[in-house]
Design a protein around this motif. Sequence first.
Motif, mmCIF file in Angstrom:
data_model
loop_
_atom_site.group_PDB
_atom_site.id
_atom_site.type_symbol
_atom_site.label_atom_id
_atom_site.label_comp_id
_atom_site.label_asym_id
_atom_site.label_seq_id
_atom_site.Cartn_x
_atom_site.Cartn_y
_atom_site.Cartn_z
ATOM 1 N N LEU A 1 35.082 38.029 40.460
ATOM 2 C CA LEU A 1 34.532 38.011 41.816
ATOM 3 C C LEU A 1 34.324 36.578 42.294
ATOM 4 O O LEU A 1 34.551 36.261 43.469
ATOM 5 C CB LEU A 1 33.206 38.769 41.846
ATOM 6 C CG LEU A 1 33.305 40.297 41.756
ATOM 7 C CD1 LEU A 1 31.927 40.909 41.518
ATOM 8 C CD2 LEU A 1 33.921 40.875 43.032
ATOM 9 N N GLU A 2 33.893 35.705 41.391
ATOM 10 C CA GLU A 2 33.731 34.300 41.740
ATOM 11 C C GLU A 2 35.077 33.702 42.134
ATOM 12 O O GLU A 2 35.184 32.967 43.123
ATOM 13 C CB GLU A 2 33.158 33.542 40.542
ATOM 14 C CG GLU A 2 32.744 32.120 40.825
ATOM 15 C CD GLU A 2 31.288 32.016 41.241
ATOM 16 O OE1 GLU A 2 31.050 31.717 42.427
ATOM 17 O OE2 GLU A 2 30.412 32.218 40.396
ATOM 18 N N GLN A 3 36.107 34.035 41.370
ATOM 19 C CA GLN A 3 37.441 33.474 41.608
ATOM 20 C C GLN A 3 38.057 34.045 42.885
ATOM 21 O O GLN A 3 38.650 33.295 43.681
ATOM 22 C CB GLN A 3 38.348 33.780 40.415
ATOM 23 C CG GLN A 3 39.741 33.179 40.504
ATOM 24 C CD GLN A 3 40.480 33.325 39.186
ATOM 25 O OE1 GLN A 3 39.987 32.930 38.129
ATOM 26 N NE2 GLN A 3 41.689 33.883 39.243
ATOM 27 N N ALA A 4 37.925 35.352 43.088
ATOM 28 C CA ALA A 4 38.530 35.979 44.264
ATOM 29 C C ALA A 4 37.697 35.778 45.516
ATOM 30 O O ALA A 4 38.221 35.805 46.633
ATOM 31 C CB ALA A 4 38.713 37.475 44.006
ATOM 32 N N GLY A 5 36.398 35.601 45.322
ATOM 33 C CA GLY A 5 35.484 35.544 46.448
ATOM 34 C C GLY A 5 34.900 36.913 46.714
ATOM 35 O O GLY A 5 35.649 37.869 46.924
ATOM 36 N N PRO A 6 33.566 37.048 46.653
ATOM 37 C CA PRO A 6 32.952 38.356 46.875
ATOM 38 C C PRO A 6 33.063 38.772 48.332
ATOM 39 O O PRO A 6 33.287 37.951 49.222
ATOM 40 C CB PRO A 6 31.494 38.130 46.462
ATOM 41 C CG PRO A 6 31.264 36.671 46.722
ATOM 42 C CD PRO A 6 32.564 35.978 46.431
ATOM 43 N N PRO B 1 35.746 46.714 49.954
ATOM 44 C CA PRO B 1 35.013 46.149 48.814
ATOM 45 C C PRO B 1 35.403 46.872 47.529
ATOM 46 O O PRO B 1 36.138 47.871 47.553
ATOM 47 C CB PRO B 1 33.548 46.406 49.179
ATOM 48 C CG PRO B 1 33.587 47.560 50.124
ATOM 49 C CD PRO B 1 34.892 47.498 50.850
ATOM 50 N N VAL B 2 34.915 46.382 46.408
ATOM 51 C CA VAL B 2 35.236 46.973 45.113
ATOM 52 C C VAL B 2 33.967 47.466 44.435
ATOM 53 O O VAL B 2 32.874 46.952 44.665
ATOM 54 C CB VAL B 2 35.981 45.979 44.186
ATOM 55 C CG1 VAL B 2 37.338 45.619 44.766
ATOM 56 C CG2 VAL B 2 35.146 44.727 43.935
ATOM 57 N N ALA B 3 34.150 48.478 43.593
ATOM 58 C CA ALA B 3 33.079 49.003 42.740
ATOM 59 C C ALA B 3 33.604 48.944 41.321
ATOM 60 O O ALA B 3 34.500 49.702 40.953
ATOM 61 C CB ALA B 3 32.736 50.437 43.140
ATOM 62 N N VAL B 4 33.067 48.042 40.526
ATOM 63 C CA VAL B 4 33.638 47.756 39.210
ATOM 64 C C VAL B 4 32.762 48.371 38.114
ATOM 65 O O VAL B 4 31.548 48.142 38.065
ATOM 66 C CB VAL B 4 33.796 46.243 38.975
ATOM 67 C CG1 VAL B 4 34.612 45.994 37.706
ATOM 68 C CG2 VAL B 4 34.460 45.571 40.165
ATOM 69 N N HIS B 5 33.403 49.153 37.258
ATOM 70 C CA HIS B 5 32.746 49.834 36.136
ATOM 71 C C HIS B 5 32.484 48.817 35.021
ATOM 72 O O HIS B 5 33.417 48.263 34.441
ATOM 73 C CB HIS B 5 33.688 50.948 35.660
ATOM 74 C CG HIS B 5 33.301 51.605 34.377
ATOM 75 N ND1 HIS B 5 32.648 52.817 34.330
ATOM 76 C CD2 HIS B 5 33.513 51.243 33.082
ATOM 77 C CE1 HIS B 5 32.477 53.165 33.068
ATOM 78 N NE2 HIS B 5 32.983 52.233 32.294
ATOM 79 N N THR C 1 41.141 40.712 44.953
ATOM 80 C CA THR C 1 41.693 40.060 46.145
ATOM 81 C C THR C 1 42.495 41.037 46.989
ATOM 82 O O THR C 1 42.382 41.053 48.223
ATOM 83 C CB THR C 1 42.577 38.871 45.730
ATOM 84 O OG1 THR C 1 41.783 37.917 45.017
ATOM 85 C CG2 THR C 1 43.202 38.208 46.946
ATOM 86 N N ALA C 2 43.302 41.876 46.329
ATOM 87 C CA ALA C 2 44.126 42.838 47.055
ATOM 88 C C ALA C 2 43.262 43.809 47.847
ATOM 89 O O ALA C 2 43.571 44.143 49.006
ATOM 90 C CB ALA C 2 45.028 43.594 46.087
#
Length: 465
Positions: free
Chosen positions: A294-299, A276-280, A268-269
């Motif tokens: 991602l579902e909770q924060a919103g993609p 956007p984010v890149a998650v390992h 979210t931050a």
Amino acid sequence: MSLFLRDVEVDGRPAAVRVAAGVVAAVGRNLKPGSGDEVVDGRGGALVPGLHDHHLHLLATAAAASSVECGPPSVADAEGLRRALARMSATLPEGAWLRGVGYHEQVAGDLDRRGLDALLPDRPLRIQHRGGALWMLNSAALALVSPALDDSADVERDESGTPTGRLWRYDTRLRAAILSAPPDLAAVGARLVSYGITGVTDATPDLDQRSVDLLTGAVLDGSLPVRLQLLGWSDPAGLPRTVRIGPRKLLLRDHDLPRLDELADAVTAAHRQGIPVAVHCVSRESLLLTLTALEQAGPAPGDRIEHAAVVPHEVRSWIARLRVRVVTQPGFVRDRGDDYLTDVAGDDLPYLYPYATLLGAGVPVAPSSDAPYGEIDPWAAMATAGDRLTRRGTGLGLDERVPAETALAGYLSPLDTPGGRPRTVRPGALADLCLLSEALPRALAEPHAGLVRMTITGGVVRYGS
């Protein structure tokens, strides 16, 4: 001076291409060279945009060149490892660090400082596990970096609270504690362009200022002649125009996964800042945690999953629904597949490094190397994406095979949209180009790095002649 490439194949048709002022100026079958043009005879070879490696680690790749290979196939057992370390140690000045890479437990088990002391006690030694997450230090090295050790779960300790020498995801903290000469990025740059690569995404998390200065300096002086995207840096101020900020890298440590609310808050931050984010994600658990966060924060557009090493079939539609991209490493099937067959849990084995089924579910997918933890050669990765064979010739996930054309399309996707529409050779496009020695259908029938005749970045020939 402009560059004129005649008798090349563009989009399956014969053509000539003029390059001027760093861009493709014209494409046409009946173009003629001008008096000031430097002419290159393409001899019917395909001219494609320069390839992009969507996930690698430049400084680690450079450092690996001066490191000891500590795992298969170079080293098979503990005695072989001892000999390899001794040979390198004999070439170093007294007190200098020795760096090893590519270790796997099949060589000498789970190494800690005592095991490393038995192999090389008389100089600081650090060996990296081939997965990249774990550093193992001997007692001499541990004594030198002890001020940098914190109380986190990243520092393994024995029953008495003494560090064992096993440090997880400690690259940035170790870098500050170890004074070493800058790695040779020019050698890495030369390798990249020899493969036709003109753009890379450095996926190293939490880069420090010194590292960014090294990378951007190499881009500016031409020793790293590629366009560069950084996942581990957030400040665009002062960056060259050929360096851009990418999604924010969120590194999930499988030995110490965050709580769902912590990860969702981090997503979210970033999104609130328009990033956007890149998650390992290299485990089933980390992937499910990420998708839930991602579902909770919103993609957000541009969100991506790095590796997606284990993806159960029922999860693939979830990834597609969130419109998340996946950056995968098909080359791992060949490089590590034989070990996966014995080391990976049986319920995860069918779901390793999917490609075809992700595409079939509507997920944008792009290939990458993860160098130095994987082979940097994109043409070898294309071949493996097509056959899914391990080094010993065993098929692994054969239903995930994709044609070499599909993997190449992923390498041609833009740095900011991996797995998106492939770039093309067209007027007005940046003159980042790769000339092959064969027409594309023949080249992709048996892809290999020897096909690359010339690499051009920004209209300048960086490889070949």
